[in-house]
Enzyme design. Structure first.
Site, PDB file in Angstrom:
ATOM      1  N   ARG A 276      19.285  12.859  43.693  1.00  0.00           N
ATOM      2  CA  ARG A 276      20.283  12.866  44.361  1.00  0.00           C
ATOM      3  C   ARG A 276      20.548  11.379  45.107  1.00  0.00           C
ATOM      4  NH1 ARG A 276      18.875  15.363  49.851  1.00  0.00           N
ATOM      5  NH2 ARG A 276      19.186  13.231  50.432  1.00  0.00           N
ATOM      6  N   HIS A 280      22.274  14.674  51.346  1.00  0.00           N
ATOM      7  CA  HIS A 280      22.229  15.930  51.196  1.00  0.00           C
ATOM      8  C   HIS A 280      23.572  16.870  51.137  1.00  0.00           C
ATOM      9  CE1 HIS A 280      21.214  20.264  50.977  1.00  0.00           C
ATOM     10  NE2 HIS A 280      21.785  20.505  52.231  1.00  0.00           N
ATOM     11  N   TYR A 289      14.743   9.492  56.333  1.00  0.00           N
ATOM     12  CA  TYR A 289      13.483   9.800  55.642  1.00  0.00           C
ATOM     13  C   TYR A 289      13.078   9.474  54.335  1.00  0.00           C
ATOM     14  CZ  TYR A 289      17.221  13.099  53.579  1.00  0.00           C
ATOM     15  OH  TYR A 289      18.167  13.704  53.035  1.00  0.00           O
TER      16      TYR A 289
HETATM   17  C1  TPP Z   1      17.849  31.004  52.184  1.00  0.00           C
HETATM   18  C2  TPP Z   1      17.955  29.647  52.513  1.00  0.00           C
HETATM   19  N1  TPP Z   1      17.493  28.927  53.268  1.00  0.00           N
HETATM   20  C3  TPP Z   1      17.649  27.782  53.966  1.00  0.00           C
HETATM   21  C4  TPP Z   1      19.044  27.234  53.657  1.00  0.00           C
HETATM   22  C5  TPP Z   1      19.348  25.592  54.440  1.00  0.00           C
HETATM   23  N2  TPP Z   1      19.459  24.838  52.967  1.00  0.00           N
HETATM   24  C6  TPP Z   1      20.638  24.598  52.557  1.00  0.00           C
HETATM   25  S1  TPP Z   1      20.428  23.379  51.242  1.00  0.00           S
HETATM   26  C7  TPP Z   1      18.758  23.360  51.462  1.00  0.00           C
HETATM   27  C8  TPP Z   1      17.913  22.601  50.742  1.00  0.00           C
HETATM   28  C9  TPP Z   1      18.053  22.869  49.240  1.00  0.00           C
HETATM   29  O1  TPP Z   1      17.306  21.883  48.410  1.00  0.00           O
HETATM   30  P1  TPP Z   1      17.361  22.116  46.692  1.00  0.00           P
HETATM   31  O2  TPP Z   1      17.175  23.601  46.174  1.00  0.00           O
HETATM   32  O3  TPP Z   1      16.707  21.006  46.060  1.00  0.00           O
HETATM   33  O4  TPP Z   1      18.918  21.868  46.538  1.00  0.00           O
HETATM   34  P2  TPP Z   1      19.917  20.457  46.463  1.00  0.00           P
HETATM   35  O5  TPP Z   1      20.409  20.626  47.804  1.00  0.00           O
HETATM   36  O6  TPP Z   1      18.741  19.350  46.586  1.00  0.00           O
HETATM   37  O7  TPP Z   1      20.785  20.610  45.524  1.00  0.00           O
HETATM   38  C10 TPP Z   1      18.291  24.268  52.581  1.00  0.00           C
HETATM   39  C11 TPP Z   1      16.892  24.417  53.041  1.00  0.00           C
HETATM   40  C12 TPP Z   1      20.047  28.115  53.142  1.00  0.00           C
HETATM   41  N3  TPP Z   1      21.027  27.766  52.659  1.00  0.00           N
HETATM   42  N4  TPP Z   1      19.435  29.268  52.451  1.00  0.00           N
END
Ligand code: TPP
Ligand code: MG
Length: 382
Positions: A276, A280, A289
């Site tokens: 990435r 985020h 971080y």
């Molecule tokens: C069930 C749930 N828990 C927490 C969140 C908050 N949240 C949004 S994005 C994220 C991280 C996701 O990371 P990843 O699966 O690696 O996907 P990326 O954003 O890196 O594409 C979190 C914890 C959420 N949207 N849904």
């Protein structure tokens, strides 16, 4: 817990506790790669692909236009036109490669970052922006392009994809289903459940995990002690790690996994190893971080640059092609800007519509409360 808004200023690679913990048992696996970061074409014994110069230029065009669209959306958020944007910067090859492997009748279940896959499905990019501007809850009809609405509840779409794939199999169709999710999502119970169900029901689904190394501020080593693709083995289906910055390898590996699903041989987990490059979302500050040198190392593996080098070295594209594409990018960016600014504000009460097909007493009560609240802003004498 994440540190999107509360982190200390100093970046951390990961906590001492994590780095002191045991390294993963298995050695680092080889990536399936067909195009090196230097733009050299290499062969792989299990995955081969033969593309014409026109097809190669098409993949390049897809990635360039997707990146330009994404940059424009980030700028629009900074200008106050969008409430939030989740950039795909760096993940273009994973998305275009896998997206171009799909057939029209296949069905896609995305997360919130799959702008490149949406592009491949023919969803107008301007439709992706309504939700991020806060003017609608989706913005496109999922069944028009077999591309489901963006899903924010992490990992939940893998269950939807599995159920849908089980239905496809029952219908006797040879379409396949693909579920996109992230490295962080791989820790969700929903993902574990969909792996189990799809395996035992032999569902025609491909699980496409973009391991972009981060789940907001959490590094991948906080999600797993083994390379993610190896998880599949425990569920009884194959897993493969592909160079997620190599559009050719992503296309070849996804195509092969989809064909396996069509033959009735069940699910495959594809781990696209990528990075990435941006934050985020526009609400996140990654300098809190992670280290700049990590980003620099991945910049050298840029998915677009390596294909450009290859196209130029092979004489598959000339200066006129790149100039025309620059122009096309500008036209797209302008169209996106104008479309966003022209989006009408929604009716305040519309958020209560479509919650339940036949209405619900509690929603009716909330609608009435909100209407009264809105009415309280009417200035006296007006
Ligand atoms: C069930 C749930 N828990 C927490 C969140 C908050 N949240 C949004 S994005 C994220 C991280 C996701 O990371 P990843 O699966 O690696 O996907 P990326 O954003 O890196 O594409 C979190 C914890 C959420 N949207 N849904
Ligand atoms: Mg991630």
């Amino acid at each position: 817990m994440t540190v999107e808004s509360t982190a200390a200023r100093k970046p951390r690679r990961s906590s001492k506790r994590v780095s002191a913990a045991k390294k993963p048992q298995s050695s680092e696996p080889q990536l399936v790669q067909l195009l090196t970061p230097e733009g050299e074409r290499v062969q792989h014994p299990d995955y081969d692909i033969d593309l014409s110069a026109e097809e190669l230029r098409g993949l390049y065009r897809d990635m360039v236009l997707t990146r330009r669209f994404d940059a424009e959306a980030t700028a629009l958020q900074r200008q106050g036109e969008l409430g939030l944007w989740a950039s795909l910067l760096g993940q273009e090859a994973a998305q275009i490669g896998s997206g171009r492997a799909l057939r029209d009748d296949d069905y896609v279940f995305p997360t919130y970052r799959e702008h490149g896959v949406a592009w491949c499905r023919g969803v107008d990019p301007t439709n992706l922006l309504g939700m991020f501007r806060g003017v609608n809850h989706g913005g496109w009809d999922p069944n028009s392009n077999n591309f489901h609405l963006y899903t924010i509840v992490i990992g939940s779409q893998t269950l939807h994809a599995t159920g849908y794939a089980m239905g496809v199999a029952k219908d006797g169709s040879d379409s396949a289903v693909i579920a996109y999710f992230g490295d962080g999502a791989s820790s969700q119970g929903d993902v574990a459940e969909s792996f189990t169900f799809s395996a035992v029901y032999n569902a025609p689904v491909v699980f496409f995990c973009q391991n972009n190394q981060w789940a907001i501020s959490e590094p991948t080593e906080r999600q797993t002690r083994v390379p993610l693709y190896q998880r599949a083995q425990g569920y009884g289906f194959p897993g493969v790690r592909v160079d997620g910055n190599d559009v050719l390898a992503c296309l070849a590996v996804t195509r092969s996994a989809l064909e396996r699903a069509r033959r009735g041989e069940g699910p495959t987990l594809v781990e696209a190893f990528t990075y990435r490059m941006g934050a985020h979302t526009t609400s996140d500050d990654p300098t809190r971080y992670r280290h700049d040198e990590d980003r620099a190392a991945w910049e050298a593996k840029d998915p677009i640059q390596r294909l450009r080098t290859y196209l130029e070295n092979e004489g598959h594209a000339d200066a006129a092609f790149f100039a025309a594409l620059d122009e096309e990018s500008d036209v797209l960016a302008k169209r996106v800007r104008e479309a966003v600014r022209a989006m009408p504000d929604p009716d305040d009460m519309a958020m209560f519509d479509h919650v339940y097909a036949d209405g619900h007493a509690l929603v009716d009560e909330e609608r009435a409360q909100f209407a009264a609240y809105q009415a309280s802003f009417v200035e006296e004498g007006k």
